[in-house]
Design a protein around this motif. Structure first.
Motif, short mmCIF file in Angstrom:
data_model
loop_
_atom_site.label_atom_id
_atom_site.label_comp_id
_atom_site.label_asym_id
_atom_site.label_seq_id
_atom_site.Cartn_x
_atom_site.Cartn_y
_atom_site.Cartn_z
N VAL A 144 -0.65 -31.03 29.71
CA VAL A 144 -0.52 -30.27 28.45
C VAL A 144 -1.90 -30.06 27.83
O VAL A 144 -2.23 -28.96 27.37
CB VAL A 144 0.42 -31.02 27.48
CG1 VAL A 144 0.39 -30.37 26.09
CG2 VAL A 144 1.84 -31.03 28.02
N ASP A 145 -2.71 -31.11 27.82
CA ASP A 145 -4.07 -30.99 27.27
C ASP A 145 -4.89 -29.97 28.05
O ASP A 145 -5.64 -29.18 27.46
CB ASP A 145 -4.77 -32.35 27.31
CG ASP A 145 -4.17 -33.36 26.34
OD1 ASP A 145 -3.45 -32.93 25.41
OD2 ASP A 145 -4.41 -34.57 26.52
N SER A 146 -4.73 -29.97 29.36
CA SER A 146 -5.46 -29.03 30.21
C SER A 146 -5.03 -27.59 29.93
O SER A 146 -5.86 -26.68 29.88
CB SER A 146 -5.24 -29.37 31.68
OG SER A 146 -5.90 -28.44 32.52
N PHE A 147 -3.73 -27.39 29.73
CA PHE A 147 -3.23 -26.05 29.42
C PHE A 147 -3.85 -25.54 28.12
O PHE A 147 -4.33 -24.40 28.05
CB PHE A 147 -1.70 -26.07 29.29
CG PHE A 147 -1.09 -24.73 29.03
CD1 PHE A 147 -0.63 -23.94 30.07
CD2 PHE A 147 -0.96 -24.23 27.73
CE1 PHE A 147 -0.07 -22.69 29.84
CE2 PHE A 147 -0.41 -22.99 27.49
CZ PHE A 147 0.04 -22.22 28.54
N ARG B 250 10.92 -26.94 20.93
CA ARG B 250 11.17 -25.72 21.70
C ARG B 250 11.24 -25.98 23.20
O ARG B 250 11.62 -25.10 23.97
CB ARG B 250 10.08 -24.68 21.39
CG ARG B 250 10.05 -24.29 19.91
CD ARG B 250 8.98 -23.27 19.62
NE ARG B 250 9.30 -21.97 20.22
CZ ARG B 250 8.44 -20.96 20.26
NH1 ARG B 250 7.22 -21.09 19.76
NH2 ARG B 250 8.80 -19.81 20.82
N ALA B 251 10.90 -27.19 23.60
CA ALA B 251 11.01 -27.58 25.01
C ALA B 251 11.03 -29.10 25.08
O ALA B 251 10.62 -29.79 24.14
CB ALA B 251 9.85 -27.01 25.82
N ALA B 252 11.51 -29.60 26.20
CA ALA B 252 11.53 -31.05 26.41
C ALA B 252 11.31 -31.33 27.89
O ALA B 252 11.85 -30.63 28.75
CB ALA B 252 12.85 -31.66 25.95
N ILE B 253 10.50 -32.33 28.16
CA ILE B 253 10.25 -32.76 29.54
C ILE B 253 10.87 -34.13 29.71
O ILE B 253 10.48 -35.09 29.04
CB ILE B 253 8.74 -32.78 29.83
CG1 ILE B 253 8.17 -31.36 29.70
CG2 ILE B 253 8.47 -33.33 31.24
CD1 ILE B 253 6.66 -31.28 29.79
N ILE B 254 11.87 -34.20 30.59
CA ILE B 254 12.70 -35.39 30.70
C ILE B 254 12.95 -35.72 32.17
O ILE B 254 13.23 -34.82 32.97
CB ILE B 254 14.06 -35.17 29.99
CG1 ILE B 254 13.82 -34.76 28.52
CG2 ILE B 254 14.92 -36.43 30.06
CD1 ILE B 254 15.09 -34.36 27.79
N ALA B 255 12.91 -36.99 32.51
CA ALA B 255 13.08 -37.42 33.90
C ALA B 255 14.55 -37.72 34.21
O ALA B 255 14.89 -38.78 34.73
CB ALA B 255 12.21 -38.64 34.18
N LEU C 189 11.87 -27.54 37.61
CA LEU C 189 11.61 -28.82 38.24
C LEU C 189 10.10 -29.00 38.33
O LEU C 189 9.42 -28.26 39.04
CB LEU C 189 12.24 -28.89 39.63
CG LEU C 189 11.96 -30.18 40.42
CD1 LEU C 189 12.58 -31.39 39.74
CD2 LEU C 189 12.48 -30.05 41.86
N ILE C 190 9.58 -29.98 37.61
CA ILE C 190 8.14 -30.23 37.61
C ILE C 190 7.73 -31.08 38.81
O ILE C 190 6.73 -30.81 39.47
CB ILE C 190 7.72 -30.91 36.29
CG1 ILE C 190 7.91 -29.92 35.12
CG2 ILE C 190 6.29 -31.41 36.35
CD1 ILE C 190 7.71 -30.53 33.75
N ILE D 229 5.65 -24.68 30.15
CA ILE D 229 6.46 -25.40 31.13
C ILE D 229 6.31 -24.81 32.53
O ILE D 229 6.16 -25.54 33.52
CB ILE D 229 7.94 -25.41 30.70
CG1 ILE D 229 8.12 -26.14 29.37
CG2 ILE D 229 8.80 -26.05 31.78
CD1 ILE D 229 7.72 -27.59 29.38
N ALA D 230 6.33 -23.48 32.62
CA ALA D 230 6.18 -22.83 33.93
C ALA D 230 4.82 -23.16 34.55
O ALA D 230 4.71 -23.35 35.76
CB ALA D 230 6.35 -21.33 33.79
N SER D 231 3.80 -23.22 33.72
CA SER D 231 2.46 -23.55 34.23
C SER D 231 2.43 -24.96 34.81
O SER D 231 1.91 -25.18 35.91
CB SER D 231 1.43 -23.42 33.10
OG SER D 231 0.15 -23.84 33.54
#
Length: 296
Positions: free
Chosen positions: A50-53, A82-87, A110-111, A265-267
């Motif tokens: 995220v920091d890199s983006f 607006r988004a969530a990253i969850i395992a 899918l990350i 997220i797509a990135s």
């Protein structure tokens, strides 16, 4: 369960309202503002991406909120992020109610695919357990594996959700509950637990500091030959789908539009730099062709 369902229904009704909101003007895939909730089990993987983006895209402002998987999903469902990253995938209750009220599942990417592992310290002789014994132990049976001291992430963790799935619905064994997978490894290293439940990426990161740590090999039945084989948790066995406890890391989107959160997220899920970071962490990138080279 009725109270939980009623609460989630209110949340789901909020989704329908939230989806009608207009998109911020001047926003693009790479420019805008967004708050994203991140599962604390994978925050150390995701935060640098995220920091890199933000660093590489002028006008990109991202507030990454690290929290439990349960809270991250609730924040998404209520439109607070607006988004969530969850395992993990949806919990059964979440999925059932989405379908019951004809609400479309969130767009998601899918990350990467991680794995749930059982970590032991060097002084413990344990190195292998069968899939059947693991499942029975988690379900509360008095197996030989239940004689060890276990530590597990608490119920709001994404790892706890995966443990419930492995156990067939509920984890009934006695265990020390700690906040995260990293916490379970810490108590194993301190000698307060014999087996800690963590992610493969967490285990590999801590093994670099403490080489004596080990992850149990899991004995399964080879579907091709019928033989029983011991499978170590590794990116290769995740790709081959021989390691049984695989953990998807998803990026969920509140809105379906190709907007700024979509771009972030797509990135992370598709661009070479963040996907290489997933590979370097020892797990399987979501958007990559993996070619396994078998030794001669």
């Amino acid at each position: 369960m009725k109270t939980w369902s009623s609460l989630l229904l209110i949340v789901l009704l909020g989704i329908a309202v939230g989806c009608k909101e207009e998109q911020p003007q001047g926003e693009s895939l790479f420019r805008g503002n967004a708050t994203i909730a991140c599962d604390q089990e994978v925050a150390r993987l995701i935060a640098p991406q995220v920091d890199s983006f933000a660093l590489h895209h002028e006008g990109a402002h991202i507030n990454l909120e690290t929290t439990t998987a349960l809270d991250a999903m609730q924040r998404l469902l209520t439109g607070r992020v607006r988004a969530a990253i969850i395992a993990r995938d949806y919990l059964p209750q979440e999925d059932s109610l989405l379908r019951a009220y004809s609400i479309e599942p969130h767009k998601r990417f899918l990350i990467a695919t991680d794995a749930l592992v059982f970590v032991t310290a060097g002084q413990t002789a344990l190195d292998t357990a069968s899939d059947d014994i693991v499942r029975r132990t988690l379900n509360g049976e008095r197996t030989w594996l239940a004689k060890y001291r276990w530590s597990v992430p608490n119920v709001s963790s994404s790892l706890a959700a995966h443990l419930r799935t492995i156990a067939g619905g509920a984890v009934r064994m006695a265990a020390l509950a700690v906040p995260t997978g990293d916490s379970t490894i810490a108590v194993v290293r301190q000698g307060k637990s014999d087996i800690g439940v963590a992610l493969l990426s967490q285990y590999l990161r801590q093994k670099a500091v403490e080489p004596s740590l080990r992850a149990l090999r899991i004995v399964i039945r080879d579907t091709a030959t019928g033989d029983r084989i011991a499978v170590a948790p590794h990116a290769a066995t995740i790709v081959k789908e021989t390691y049984p406890y695989r953990v998807p890391i998803y990026g969920y989107l509140l809105e379906t539009a190709r907007n700024f959160p979509y771009g972030v997220i797509a990135s992370i899920a598709q661009e070479p730099r963040p996907q290489r970071a997933m590979l370097n962490a020892g797990i399987v990138p979501g958007y990559a062709k993996i070619q396994l080279v078998e030794p001669d």
